[in-house]
Design a protein around this motif. Structure first.
Motif, PDB file in Angstrom:
ATOM      1  N   GLY A 163       0.808  -1.220   0.000  1.00 12.01           N
ATOM      2  CA  GLY A 163       0.000   0.000   0.000  1.00 12.01           C
ATOM      3  C   GLY A 163       0.835   1.261   0.000  1.00 12.01           C
ATOM      4  N   LEU A 164       0.323   2.298  -0.659  1.00 10.81           N
ATOM      5  CA  LEU A 164       0.909   3.634  -0.650  1.00 10.81           C
ATOM      6  C   LEU A 164      -0.173   4.631  -0.258  1.00 10.81           C
ATOM      7  N   VAL A 199       3.971  -2.854   3.501  1.00  8.83           N
ATOM      8  CA  VAL A 199       4.019  -4.196   2.918  1.00  8.83           C
ATOM      9  C   VAL A 199       3.682  -5.188   4.024  1.00  8.83           C
ATOM     10  N   ASN A 200       2.642  -6.000   3.818  1.00  6.81           N
ATOM     11  CA  ASN A 200       2.224  -6.980   4.819  1.00  6.81           C
ATOM     12  C   ASN A 200       2.017  -8.343   4.171  1.00  6.81           C
ATOM     13  N   LEU A 201       2.325  -9.386   4.919  1.00  5.72           N
ATOM     14  CA  LEU A 201       2.038 -10.762   4.515  1.00  5.72           C
ATOM     15  C   LEU A 201       1.425 -11.471   5.708  1.00  5.72           C
ATOM     16  N   SER A 202       0.251 -12.066   5.521  1.00 11.54           N
ATOM     17  CA  SER A 202      -0.422 -12.756   6.614  1.00 11.54           C
ATOM     18  C   SER A 202      -0.957 -14.094   6.116  1.00 11.54           C
ATOM     19  N   GLY A 203      -1.205 -14.986   7.056  1.00 11.98           N
ATOM     20  CA  GLY A 203      -1.700 -16.308   6.696  1.00 11.98           C
ATOM     21  C   GLY A 203      -2.573 -16.901   7.777  1.00 11.98           C
ATOM     22  N   GLU A 204      -3.290 -17.937   7.403  1.00  9.16           N
ATOM     23  CA  GLU A 204      -4.174 -18.635   8.331  1.00  9.16           C
ATOM     24  C   GLU A 204      -4.127 -20.126   8.003  1.00  9.16           C
ATOM     25  N   THR A 205      -3.841 -20.938   9.000  1.00 14.71           N
ATOM     26  CA  THR A 205      -3.725 -22.374   8.803  1.00 14.71           C
ATOM     27  C   THR A 205      -4.572 -23.112   9.835  1.00 14.71           C
TER      28      THR A 205
END
Length: 632
Positions: A460-461, A515-521
């Motif tokens: 995002g900016l 800058v983001n990185l997310s996850g769900e397991t």
């Protein structure tokens, strides 16, 4: 004591829709035996494949249905599919059609349903809030459409525990705006204020909002600096149907429209909200050091003479309020891939007039000062949004969201007052113009790695700009009861003040890159009830902010001690360029070293949470968040 008279009466309102002939179908889906409403049944029009989900009472509403004879289909797991023909839809009318469905006497095996989840309905927001471990609440686009709210500030005040002050800033559970974090599409927004961390909610139009979720307690996936709460605003991105609509309204206010009020001359671009550039201090203007050291030099005085006139009031007959908007929703195929867009542009030009009475008292309740204000305010808002969603396959979706908003406020204040403790009557005036801009763009993707794991990334900016060019204020006074002309108050030393013959410029720009990185397991064996699965959530992110603020201000001074023959003339004469000279009046600079700053902030974070449902009443959450923050 403050009294504000502002009576708003809208007498004209009309909206046009540029669409094909459409109607609506509404009704209720019920069990044929028990007559109970079926929750979550799918009802769709066969010809358009447009469908909706029934609410908690089994009710449904299909909008934008083509006129004519349609075939209606109702489906629910465990029930026999019901097809109804000869459903007649009339233009701009709602056809009422209740549907009875019967249980199917079959033993079902595994059923997999893949669809784009709707997020803007009351049911979807309630479901989202229930799934959140911490204390939260929300409001959907469906609820917003039922109100007359025009921006996010008006929308969010309907959320319990949230209050609004100054028509734009929020207070969550008694804590003001600097203790709260605002995220737009999961990206932290830039601040719109000079000296505090805050976001002006009046910048986001309500028509662009998909939903708002307010988090009232901390969690690992939220920024660590929140003490009051976190507010997430999501804008619309996925089109339900192809549609083009246009709206236009004209409004009248009983104490403003058609009245003749005092205004100050501005720019030809004021009507679009971009009048600040014509008021800006020229880039070639002499430096602060040079103005302070040689304020009486001919070249410095000539630079001030080349600025816009100081006193430029005029009488103005106020026009009606104008509002217009255009929205486009489109679904299409590009290379066999599903692409949809929701775009929106709106314009508003509104007027307001406030009559304000102020009384200020001493400790013994004796009257110290009294003022009567007449304020004319012209607000202009230009908003644009374009969001795109590309479905590459059932497991990958890419979204690009963009929002731009331009808001300007032009205010002319005329103040008459009495300073009882000083024995003076006063006549003061102020001319203010403020321009705020926000630009937000996010590129995000969701990836279903497996049936147990889903990843989401966001880049995002954001840009926020706030300028206050050439804010002018002056005071004048005379003895109480005197019929003498008012004397313009000016400093008799080369030390100006911000109230007496002053001119003030300020600019603030803030940039945010995220800058983001997310996850769900899902951990362990999936259970029959997916809500009881043990879930691991995790993510990392980086955020960089860069802010620049600078202000300069000057004041007209009278070190040569010109007599009242000059200073009791009309304001247009006193502040005219003819009075500027080394032997007469001239400008001195009052800018301080702390009227300018630059700042940067780098935030890196990582988090992990595990959610375990023990019983229907007990859920365990283990959360960990780590942050590295560096402010420069």
């Amino acid at each position: 004591m403050l009294k504000v008279l502002s009576l708003n009466t809208f007498i004209l309102f009309f909206t046009f829709s540029i669409t094909a002939q459409k109607g609506q179908i509404a009704g209720k889906v019920q069990d044929i035996k028990t007559k109970e409403g079926i929750i979550g049944a799918i009802v769709k029009v066969q010809s358009t494949d447009q469908g909706v989900e029934t609410d908690i009472d089994g009710n449904y509403l299909l909008t934008n249905v083509p006129v004519g004879t349609q075939t209606l289909v109702a489906e629910f797991i465990g029930y026999t599919k019901k097809t109804l023909t000869d459903v007649i839809v009339k233009e701009n009318q709602t056809t009422q059609f209740d549907i009875l469905i019967q249980e199917e006497g079959l033993l079902l095996t595994d059923v997999t349903v893949k669809a784009q989840r709707k997020t803007d309905t009351e049911n979807s927001v309630v479901s989202e809030v229930r799934a959140i471990a911490n204390i939260s609440t929300g409001i959907s686009s469906q609820q917003i459409n039922k109100s007359q709210d025009r921006d996010a500030a008006q929308v969010v005040r309907r959320v319990p525990g949230i209050t609004i002050f100054d028509d734009r800033f929020i207070v969550v559970r008694g804590l003001n705006e600097r203790y709260n974090t605002v995220l737009l599409n999961d990206v932290v927004t830039p601040s719109t204020e000079v000296d505090v961390k805050s976001f002006s909610f009046d910048l986001v139009p309500s028509a662009a909002i998909d939903r708002i979720v307010v988090y009232k307690s901390p969690s690992a996936d939220l920024p660590g600096d929140i003490a009051g709460g976190a507010i997430k605003i999501y804008t619309k991105s996925v089109a339900d149907v192809d549609q083009v609509s246009f709206g236009f309204s004209v409004g009248s206010r009983s104490n403003v429209t058609g009245k003749t009020l005092t205004d100050h001359t501005g720019s030809s671009l004021d009507g679009l909200g971009f009048g600040g550039n014509n008021r800006s201090l020229p880039s070639s203007f002499p430096s602060t050091k040079r103005v302070i050291n040689t304020p009486k030099s001919a070249d410095i005085i000539n630079e001030f003479a080349n600025l816009n006139e100081y006193y430029d009031t005029k009488s103005k007959t106020v026009m009606p309020d104008l509002r217009a908007n255009l929205s486009v929703s489109k679904k299409m195929k590009i290379g066999g891939k599903d692409l949809s867009t929701v775009s929106y542009i709106s314009y508003a030009n509104t007027h307001n007039s406030n009559v304000i009475k102020q009384n200020r008292y001493l400790y013994d309740l004796s009257l110290q000062n009294s003022f009567d204000d007449q304020a004319y305010i012209n607000n202009v808002r230009l908003s644009a949004m374009t969001n795109w969603s590309l479905k590459l396959n059932d497991k990958v979706r890419i979204q690009w969201r963009n929002l731009f908003n331009q808001l300007s406020t032009k205010e002319t204040l005329i103040r008459k007052g009495t300073l009882w403790e000083n024995g003076l009557s006063t006549s003061n005036q102020a001319f203010r113009y403020e321009e705020k801009s926000i630009l937000s763009s996010q590129l995000m993707g969701t990836h279903e790695v497996s049936s147990r794991t889903q990843l989401k990334w966001i880049g995002g900016l954001g840009l926020t700009r706030r300028i206050e060019p050439d804010y002018r204020r002056f005071t004048s006074s005379r003895p109480i009861g005197s019929e003498l002309p008012f004397n313009i108050d000016l400093q008799i030393f080369e030390s100006p003040t911000l109230q007496q013959g002053a001119r003030f410029w300020s600019n603030m720009d803030e940039y945010v890159a995220t800058v983001n990185l997310s996850g769900e397991t899902i951990l362990g064996q999936e259970q029959a009830d997916p809500t009881k699965n043990t879930v691991l959530k995790y993510g990392i992110g980086n955020e960089y902010k860069d802010r620049n603020f600078e202000a300069r201000w000057f004041g007209l001074v009278n070190p040569n001690r010109l007599t009242t023959d000059v200073t009791t003339q009309s304001p247009s004469t006193v502040f005219s360029n003819e009075n500027l000279s080394p032997q007469g009046l001239y400008y001195a600079e009052g800018t301080n070293f702390d009227d300018k700053y630059t700042a940067q902030n780098l935030l890196s974070s990582a988090y992990a949470t595990i959610q375990k449902v023990v019983t229907d009443r007990v859920t365990l959450n283990a959360e960990l968040r780590a942050e590295f923050n560096r402010q420069m």
